[in-house]
Scaffold this motif. Structure first.
Motif, mmCIF file in Angstrom:
data_model
loop_
_atom_site.group_PDB
_atom_site.id
_atom_site.type_symbol
_atom_site.label_atom_id
_atom_site.label_comp_id
_atom_site.label_asym_id
_atom_site.label_seq_id
_atom_site.Cartn_x
_atom_site.Cartn_y
_atom_site.Cartn_z
ATOM 1 N N UNK A 3 0.651 -1.242 -0.139
ATOM 2 C CA UNK A 3 -0.079 -0.151 -0.143
ATOM 3 C C UNK A 3 0.716 1.238 0.011
ATOM 4 N N UNK A 4 2.088 1.213 0.525
ATOM 5 C CA UNK A 4 2.974 2.447 0.477
ATOM 6 C C UNK A 4 3.384 2.545 -0.921
ATOM 7 N N UNK A 5 3.825 1.566 -1.491
ATOM 8 C CA UNK A 5 4.193 1.805 -3.048
ATOM 9 C C UNK A 5 3.068 2.346 -3.845
ATOM 10 N N UNK A 6 1.784 1.792 -3.708
ATOM 11 C CA UNK A 6 0.693 2.585 -4.558
ATOM 12 C C UNK A 6 0.369 3.844 -3.854
ATOM 13 N N UNK A 7 0.457 4.091 -2.973
ATOM 14 C CA UNK A 7 0.230 5.470 -2.386
ATOM 15 C C UNK A 7 1.503 6.489 -2.845
ATOM 16 N N UNK A 8 2.606 6.155 -2.798
ATOM 17 C CA UNK A 8 3.701 6.787 -3.123
ATOM 18 C C UNK A 8 3.553 7.127 -4.539
ATOM 19 N N UNK A 9 3.253 6.382 -5.678
ATOM 20 C CA UNK A 9 3.277 6.346 -7.005
ATOM 21 C C UNK A 9 1.999 7.233 -7.376
ATOM 22 N N UNK A 10 0.825 6.868 -6.882
ATOM 23 C CA UNK A 10 -0.531 7.662 -7.017
ATOM 24 C C UNK A 10 -0.358 9.239 -6.661
ATOM 25 N N UNK A 11 0.276 9.426 -5.412
ATOM 26 C CA UNK A 11 0.053 10.889 -5.084
ATOM 27 C C UNK A 11 1.269 11.546 -5.547
ATOM 28 N N UNK A 12 2.477 10.679 -6.013
ATOM 29 C CA UNK A 12 3.498 11.604 -6.636
ATOM 30 C C UNK A 12 3.013 12.180 -7.984
ATOM 31 N N UNK A 13 2.348 11.312 -8.809
ATOM 32 C CA UNK A 13 1.638 11.755 -10.017
ATOM 33 C C UNK A 13 0.657 12.550 -9.812
ATOM 34 N N UNK A 14 -0.056 12.693 -8.829
ATOM 35 C CA UNK A 14 -1.194 13.665 -8.692
ATOM 36 C C UNK A 14 -0.558 14.952 -8.287
ATOM 37 N N UNK A 15 0.664 15.107 -7.452
ATOM 38 C CA UNK A 15 1.315 16.222 -7.375
ATOM 39 C C UNK A 15 2.163 16.783 -8.429
ATOM 40 N N UNK A 16 2.363 15.859 -9.577
ATOM 41 C CA UNK A 16 3.017 16.609 -10.891
ATOM 42 C C UNK A 16 4.174 16.088 -10.996
ATOM 43 N N UNK A 17 4.736 14.838 -10.492
ATOM 44 C CA UNK A 17 6.152 14.361 -10.628
ATOM 45 C C UNK A 17 6.502 14.114 -12.138
ATOM 46 N N UNK A 18 5.441 13.467 -12.824
ATOM 47 C CA UNK A 18 5.940 13.194 -14.276
ATOM 48 C C UNK A 18 6.155 14.397 -15.041
ATOM 49 N N UNK A 19 5.796 15.462 -14.736
ATOM 50 C CA UNK A 19 6.116 16.675 -15.419
ATOM 51 C C UNK A 19 7.509 17.236 -15.156
ATOM 52 N N UNK A 20 8.099 16.780 -14.077
ATOM 53 C CA UNK A 20 9.371 17.198 -13.518
ATOM 54 C C UNK A 20 10.537 16.653 -14.108
ATOM 55 N N UNK A 21 10.293 15.236 -14.702
ATOM 56 C CA UNK A 21 11.358 14.392 -15.093
ATOM 57 C C UNK A 21 12.205 13.768 -13.795
ATOM 58 N N UNK A 22 11.683 14.262 -12.637
ATOM 59 C CA UNK A 22 12.441 13.684 -11.438
ATOM 60 C C UNK A 22 12.188 12.237 -11.381
ATOM 61 N N UNK A 23 12.922 11.485 -10.589
ATOM 62 C CA UNK A 23 12.717 9.946 -10.268
ATOM 63 C C UNK A 23 11.953 10.288 -8.880
ATOM 64 N N UNK A 24 11.138 8.862 -8.618
ATOM 65 C CA UNK A 24 10.489 8.549 -7.216
ATOM 66 C C UNK A 24 11.168 7.665 -6.484
ATOM 67 N N UNK A 25 11.736 8.197 -5.307
ATOM 68 C CA UNK A 25 12.055 7.163 -4.499
ATOM 69 C C UNK A 25 11.489 6.731 -3.508
ATOM 70 N N UNK A 26 11.165 5.339 -3.268
ATOM 71 C CA UNK A 26 9.994 4.677 -2.636
ATOM 72 C C UNK A 26 10.842 3.744 -1.543
ATOM 73 N N UNK A 27 10.613 4.215 -0.278
ATOM 74 C CA UNK A 27 11.039 3.185 0.825
ATOM 75 C C UNK A 27 10.268 1.903 0.816
ATOM 76 N N UNK A 28 11.014 0.765 0.800
ATOM 77 C CA UNK A 28 10.497 -0.533 0.936
ATOM 78 C C UNK A 28 11.002 -1.523 2.119
#
Length: 255
Positions: free
Chosen positions: A64-89
């Protein structure tokens, strides 16, 4: 996936939110990545959330952390930045690297986040039941095109001995090595040696926990390119917060 131990765990629904903190490329001034930091739905700190995690529900929490990190990062606009998303697992929650990554892949595809921008980081503060299993996770993720990061390097259960067995793409220097590095010759010497070693191993170095301009300037002079900490930006709850480098006039005045 029917044979996966994690899939047989009882379902637990965690109400998770994420805060995002940039890892800044100080050469370009841009966010190189954003680390997703778990929070409660109203911004409760990670400690409160993690207190509810047990051996019985850690698989559900990790997924659920992985899902929340990805969906909320995209909602916040990360795709447009070109930045990576670092997820703790949690490596101890991954029973089969290929099976346990499927929901992550499905979620990224659904929201349009390229999977080659995913970084999975784990901390050496977690004691691993099976180091060989963790090494297999890292190797599997690398073959699938993901980067991996060892967080809090210099604290916890191992250190160099762990790195000898688990060679990640990125190492994040623990804030205890960063704190007051401008006035501590031993810290400077240790970090300088680590940077040289990581360069020979083709490992990217990230310094975390930077709180003062003097720490920033010292690390910059030592050759650290990627930095994270309150000096540059505090975590933003459900948003990608703005970040800023210290004023150019202060650069180069290393103690």
């Amino acid at each position: 996936m029917s044979g996966c131990q994690g899939c047989r765990q009882p379902d637990t629904n965690f109400d998770l939110a994420m805060a995002f903190q940039p890892i800044v490329d100080i050469e370009t001034g841009r966010a190189w990545a954003y680390e997703a930091l778990v929070r409660g739905p109203n911004g409760e700190d990670a400690g409160q959330v993690l207190a509810a995690v047990t051996e019985a529900n850690r698989y559900a929490f990790d997924q659920q952390c992985r899902v929340a990190a990805i969906t909320q990062a995209v909602a916040a606009g990360i795709v447009e930045t070109g930045a990576r998303l670092s997820i703790n697992f949690l490596p101890n929650a991954v029973y089969s690297p290929v099976a346990c990554i499927q929901l992550t892949l499905k979620t990224a595809a659904a929201v349009g986040l390229p999977t080659d921008r995913l970084v999975f980081e784990f901390t050496e503060n977690e004691e691993f039941a099976d180091t060989a299993h963790v090494a297999n996770i890292i190797d599997t993720y690398r073959r699938m095109g993901f980067a991996t990061a060892l967080d809090d390097f210099g604290a916890g259960h191992a250190g160099l001995s762990l790195l000898a067995r688990l060679q990640t793409d990125i190492v994040k220097l623990d804030m205890e090595l960063v704190r007051d590095i401008d006035t501590s010759q031993p810290r400077r010497m240790i970090v300088e040696g680590l940077i040289a070693m990581f360069a020979r191993m083709n490992i990217v170095v990230v310094a975390e926990g930077i709180e003062t301009t003097a720490e920033y300037e010292t690390l910059r002079a030592l050759g650290v390119r990627y930095m994270q900490g309150y000096l540059l930006a505090r975590p933003g709850f459900r948003i990608l917060p703005p970040h800023a480098l210290p004023e150019p006039a202060s650069i180069g005045q290393v103690a």
